[in-house]
Design a protein around this motif. Structure first.
Motif, PDB file in Angstrom:
ATOM      1  N   LEU A 261       0.823  -1.214   0.000  1.00 14.23           N
ATOM      2  CA  LEU A 261       0.000   0.000   0.000  1.00 14.23           C
ATOM      3  C   LEU A 261       0.855   1.262   0.000  1.00 14.23           C
ATOM      4  CD1 LEU A 261      -2.633  -1.069   2.701  1.00 14.23           C
ATOM      5  CD2 LEU A 261      -3.120  -0.716   0.262  1.00 14.23           C
ATOM      6  N   GLN A 262       2.075   1.141   0.521  1.00 14.93           N
ATOM      7  CA  GLN A 262       2.962   2.299   0.653  1.00 14.93           C
ATOM      8  C   GLN A 262       4.341   2.003   0.062  1.00 14.93           C
ATOM      9  OE1 GLN A 262       1.890   2.635   5.085  1.00 14.93           O
ATOM     10  NE2 GLN A 262       2.153   4.796   4.534  1.00 14.93           N
ATOM     11  N   SER A 263       4.361   1.388  -1.103  1.00 22.11           N
ATOM     12  CA  SER A 263       5.638   1.106  -1.773  1.00 22.11           C
ATOM     13  C   SER A 263       5.460   1.215  -3.280  1.00 22.11           C
ATOM     14  CB  SER A 263       6.136  -0.295  -1.394  1.00 22.11           C
ATOM     15  OG  SER A 263       5.220  -1.283  -1.832  1.00 22.11           O
ATOM     16  N   GLU A 264       6.563   1.289  -3.984  1.00 21.83           N
ATOM     17  CA  GLU A 264       6.574   1.375  -5.451  1.00 21.83           C
ATOM     18  C   GLU A 264       5.687   2.511  -5.970  1.00 21.83           C
ATOM     19  OE1 GLU A 264       5.698  -2.409  -7.176  1.00 21.83           O
ATOM     20  OE2 GLU A 264       7.213  -3.467  -5.990  1.00 21.83           O
ATOM     21  N   GLY A 265       5.784   3.648  -5.270  1.00 19.37           N
ATOM     22  CA  GLY A 265       5.047   4.830  -5.686  1.00 19.37           C
ATOM     23  C   GLY A 265       3.617   4.909  -5.191  1.00 19.37           C
ATOM     24  N   ARG A 266       3.141   3.862  -4.500  1.00 20.76           N
ATOM     25  CA  ARG A 266       1.776   3.878  -3.987  1.00 20.76           C
ATOM     26  C   ARG A 266       1.737   4.507  -2.600  1.00 20.76           C
ATOM     27  NH1 ARG A 266       1.979  -1.334  -6.664  1.00 20.76           N
ATOM     28  NH2 ARG A 266       2.955  -2.185  -4.777  1.00 20.76           N
ATOM     29  N   SER A 267       0.603   5.098  -2.267  1.00 26.37           N
ATOM     30  CA  SER A 267       0.435   5.692  -0.939  1.00 26.37           C
ATOM     31  C   SER A 267      -1.033   5.622  -0.531  1.00 26.37           C
ATOM     32  CB  SER A 267       0.911   7.154  -0.930  1.00 26.37           C
ATOM     33  OG  SER A 267       0.095   7.935  -1.786  1.00 26.37           O
ATOM     34  N   ILE A 268      -1.272   5.655   0.757  1.00 29.13           N
ATOM     35  CA  ILE A 268      -2.626   5.748   1.288  1.00 29.13           C
ATOM     36  C   ILE A 268      -2.665   6.876   2.312  1.00 29.13           C
ATOM     37  CG2 ILE A 268      -3.340   3.361   0.890  1.00 29.13           C
ATOM     38  CD1 ILE A 268      -2.633   2.794   3.849  1.00 29.13           C
ATOM     39  N   LYS A 269      -3.818   7.483   2.424  1.00 31.26           N
ATOM     40  CA  LYS A 269      -4.007   8.585   3.355  1.00 31.26           C
ATOM     41  C   LYS A 269      -4.470   8.056   4.715  1.00 31.26           C
ATOM     42  CE  LYS A 269      -7.594  11.956   4.275  1.00 31.26           C
ATOM     43  NZ  LYS A 269      -8.874  12.506   3.810  1.00 31.26           N
TER      44      LYS A 269
END
Length: 367
Positions: free
Chosen positions: A225-233
């Motif tokens: 969810l928070q790697s390879e350019g992905r993010s979550i709020k």
């Protein structure tokens, strides 16, 4: 634990068909001096204070009062006793306050919390909202919940909360701030699994699966969810979003929530509680409607795995709060499914070891 809990003495793997009866008033509810001092407008006169509905972990009252200008106001009072009572009351107060600050009218406005003067009890005072249909209309409710998740802003930009909140009478690991959602969720699940071990006793196979889930499954499903350019709020969560903590407001017709144990986390966490068939919110219409209002996080293919992983946290909480229910066994089977799918090699070794005769294991240990 109250024997009136809706999960007691019925199947937990079947969605209930009967409607939830709305709470009613009965009998006088004496008010402690500490509560009277916290009524928000000086000069308020209490007309009545009645026992209201059924709190699973405390006592509740509906207060009718006359204000100095001659109008009337209604207040909701919850009283708790026991070791975690102050944490429960403060946690719910802070949770409702955070929800109100984000999306006014989504939850009753909290007014005060404190300690009784005449007994070892704590209380939380809030505005009164008349409870109607539970759970609310799927489209309206999921739209509002998604709006809460979207509009909320973590004060630190991280995952966590500024104080401890509770799931029923059980404390949650919320009073920390983490950059990584996987880190916070691992702490939360590990905390609940440790409490379960103390409450329900040792179970070697369960504990081995717990270790795999914490150390293999969580990184596999939550790190992406928070790697390879992905993010979550970090979204403000209700924290215990099930049927009886949601309702339609009888006056406005709008959905609202209560009994919150909030913190900032992955928005999909709130939907994890809906997986259990014992909840009416497990109906596909609620999940599908929520997904229309809040896009599934990337990787999308991991949605179901994450949903099952999040459900562990609520089901093990139920196993702690309701002795004798079958939820520990449900969690065991769900961890087997997660481990076999997301860390098959480790799970295979564990399963092979479990199937070996005791004599073979002893021989290997001696080599």
């Amino acid at each position: 634990m109250s024997t009136d809990h809706p999960h007691v003495n019925r199947q937990n793997d079947v969605t209930p068909e009967e409607a939830i009866k709305p709470p009613s008033t009965f009998g006088n509810f004496p008010l402690d001096e500490a509560v009277l001092e916290k009524l928000p407008i000086p000069g308020t006169r209490v007309i009545s204070s009645l026992v209201y509905g059924m709190s699973l972990w405390g006592r509740c009252s509906k207060i009718l009062a006359e204000l100095p200008n001659g109008t009337t106001a209604k207040y909701f009072l919850k009283v708790a006793t026991g070791l975690n009572a102050p944490i429960m009351c403060e946690g719910e107060f802070e949770s409702l306050n955070a929800i109100n600050n984000t999306l006014p009218s989504m939850a009753p406005k909290p007014l005060a919390w404190g300690k009784y003067k005449n007994e070892e009890s704590y209380f939380m005072l809030a505005e009164f909202r008349e409870v109607g249909e539970q759970p609310p209309d799927p489209v309206k409710f999921t739209s509002r919940l998604a709006e809460l998740h979207k509009k909320s802003v973590s004060p630190t930009g991280r995952f966590g909360f500024h104080t401890t909140t509770c799931h029923g009478t059980v404390t949650q690991v919320t009073d920390v701030w983490e950059e990584s959602w996987a880190t916070l969720y691992r702490k939360q699940l590990a905390h609940m699994l440790a409490i379960d071990l103390g409450e329900n006793g040792p179970w070697a196979e369960f504990e081995q699966l717990s270790d795999l889930t914490l150390n293999k499954v969580i990184p596999r499903l939550l790190n992406p969810l928070q790697s390879e350019g992905r993010s979550i709020k970090p979204c403000l969560l209700h924290g215990d979003c099930w049927d009886m903590n949601t309702a339609t407001d009888m006056e406005t017709g709008e959905p609202f929530v209560f009994d919150a144990g909030s913190f900032y986390g992955h928005n999909e966490y709130d939907v994890g509680d809906w997986r259990a068939p014992r909840h009416r919110l497990s109906s596909k219409v609620y999940v599908h409607s929520y997904k229309r209002h809040f896009t599934v996080s990337e990787p999308v293919d991991d949605w179901d795995g994450r949903n099952l992983l999040y459900s562990l946290r609520f089901n093990i909480g139920t196993a702690i709060l309701i002795p004798g229910c079958n939820q520990r066994e449900v969690v065991y089977e769900d961890m087997k499914e997660l481990c076999s799918k997301y860390c098959p090699d480790d799970y295979g070794k564990l399963a092979q070891s479990a199937n070996q005769p005791a004599s073979e294991n002893v021989g290997r240990e001696e080599e």
